[in-house]
Design a protein around this motif. Sequence first.
Motif, short mmCIF file in Angstrom:
data_model
loop_
_atom_site.label_atom_id
_atom_site.label_comp_id
_atom_site.label_asym_id
_atom_site.label_seq_id
_atom_site.Cartn_x
_atom_site.Cartn_y
_atom_site.Cartn_z
N GLU B 10 0.82 -1.21 0.00
CA GLU B 10 0.00 0.00 0.00
C GLU B 10 0.85 1.27 0.00
OE1 GLU B 10 -4.00 -0.36 2.43
OE2 GLU B 10 -2.36 -1.26 3.55
N GLN B 11 2.05 1.17 0.58
CA GLN B 11 2.91 2.33 0.64
C GLN B 11 3.88 2.38 -0.53
OE1 GLN B 11 4.50 2.20 4.82
NE2 GLN B 11 3.71 4.27 4.85
N ARG B 13 6.05 0.10 -1.34
CA ARG B 13 7.33 -0.51 -1.02
C ARG B 13 7.36 -1.94 -1.57
NH1 ARG B 13 7.81 0.67 5.33
NH2 ARG B 13 5.87 -0.52 5.30
N ASP B 20 9.94 -17.74 7.12
CA ASP B 20 10.94 -17.47 8.15
C ASP B 20 11.58 -18.80 8.56
OD1 ASP B 20 12.21 -17.00 10.66
OD2 ASP B 20 11.02 -15.18 10.89
N LYS B 26 5.04 -18.23 7.30
CA LYS B 26 5.13 -17.57 6.01
C LYS B 26 4.45 -16.21 6.11
CE LYS B 26 4.83 -21.99 3.53
NZ LYS B 26 4.05 -22.80 2.56
N TYR B 27 5.08 -15.17 5.62
CA TYR B 27 4.48 -13.85 5.67
C TYR B 27 5.12 -12.95 4.63
CZ TYR B 27 8.53 -13.27 8.84
OH TYR B 27 9.79 -13.27 9.40
N GLU B 29 7.24 -9.66 3.59
CA GLU B 29 8.32 -8.86 4.18
C GLU B 29 8.91 -7.96 3.10
OE1 GLU B 29 10.06 -8.61 7.76
OE2 GLU B 29 9.70 -7.01 6.30
N LEU B 30 9.51 -6.88 3.56
CA LEU B 30 10.15 -5.94 2.63
C LEU B 30 11.33 -6.61 1.93
CD1 LEU B 30 10.19 -2.82 4.95
CD2 LEU B 30 8.78 -3.11 2.91
N HIS B 32 14.17 -5.32 0.84
CA HIS B 32 15.53 -5.01 1.31
C HIS B 32 15.79 -5.55 2.70
CE1 HIS B 32 13.34 -1.10 2.17
NE2 HIS B 32 13.72 -1.47 3.37
N VAL B 33 14.74 -5.85 3.47
CA VAL B 33 14.95 -6.53 4.76
C VAL B 33 15.42 -7.96 4.48
CG1 VAL B 33 13.82 -7.42 6.81
CG2 VAL B 33 13.32 -5.11 6.02
N GLY B 36 18.95 -7.96 3.32
CA GLY B 36 19.91 -7.68 4.38
C GLY B 36 20.17 -8.87 5.30
N ASN B 37 19.31 -9.86 5.25
CA ASN B 37 19.48 -11.03 6.11
C ASN B 37 19.02 -12.27 5.35
OD1 ASN B 37 19.96 -12.62 8.31
ND2 ASN B 37 18.73 -11.40 9.71
N TYR B 41 15.67 -16.16 5.62
CA TYR B 41 14.42 -16.31 4.88
C TYR B 41 14.57 -17.24 3.69
CZ TYR B 41 13.50 -11.92 7.31
OH TYR B 41 13.36 -10.95 8.26
N ARG B 55 -0.96 -6.30 2.40
CA ARG B 55 -0.16 -7.48 2.68
C ARG B 55 -1.06 -8.65 3.05
NH1 ARG B 55 5.31 -5.54 5.82
NH2 ARG B 55 5.69 -3.68 4.60
N PRO B 58 -0.37 -13.69 7.41
CA PRO B 58 0.66 -14.73 7.59
C PRO B 58 0.04 -16.12 7.66
CG PRO B 58 0.29 -13.58 9.65
CD PRO B 58 -0.49 -12.84 8.60
#
Lengths: 175, 79
Positions: B10-11, B13, B20, B26-27, B29-30, B32-33, B36-37, B41, B55, B58
């Motif tokens: 919605e934003q 992004r 996870d 399951k969900y 997620e951004l 770039h998050v 970064g890790n 995931y 979104r 989950p």
Amino acid sequence: MAAPLRPASNATFGKKNWIFVPTIAAQAAPTVAEITGASSLDFTNIAFASTGKPDQSTNRVTAERRLGDTIVYEQIGVTNYTGGDMVYQFDPTAAALANGRKGWEKFGAGVSGYLVERMGIAQATTPITGNKVNVYPVTFGPSLPTEAGDGETAETAAKCTYAITGAPSFDVAVV
Amino acid sequence: MPETEAQLDEQGRAVVRVKDKSTGHKYTELVHVVDGNPDAYQVLKQDAVDAAGRRLDPEFATDSPAPSGQKATTEKESN
């Protein structure tokens, strides 16, 4: 008669954590993996003290008077759980994933999850099995860049409103 | 970079659907998050948002650990 008991105090100054957890399968039994997972965020030192914390208000209402009643009494009415405005540190000059953007990248319109509150344990202590926490299901509104503080203390920040969207779970053990 | 093409929430992004690895949930997620890790995931080839950009809810792992029993203290409340 023995002296009445006086429970020992457990100060929360420096002994409180607020953690955003995106997914919890069983709200009454949050797991260590969920609370400490990669997508969770301990925002204890990201949110400013002006952040509105979850609260509760319960109505006290006067019972409906009957024809012959000369005295009326109160009863407990509706309980309302309320969220607040989260004001958190946000550095627009920070790179993606940097600490200055952790809050901005986590909170925002449409984001749902849980606010997990742990009290009485040093904030640097990682949550473990057995810790008691309070769990609030929440949804966030859009974030707005702003400033925290005023004049000499002003710094970059952002704010967003969150709503408590379901019944909280209090004093539940991390499993 | 996730193998699956990212969608916009919605934003506006970029988000992806992930599993996870630590919880099995399951969900959404951004991107770039996740970047970064990446070891945390597994990126899934599934929709991350609905038609309106919201979104997706989950999905919880079915083998989450059962809650441990809480034992009452044996200390009496009054002497």
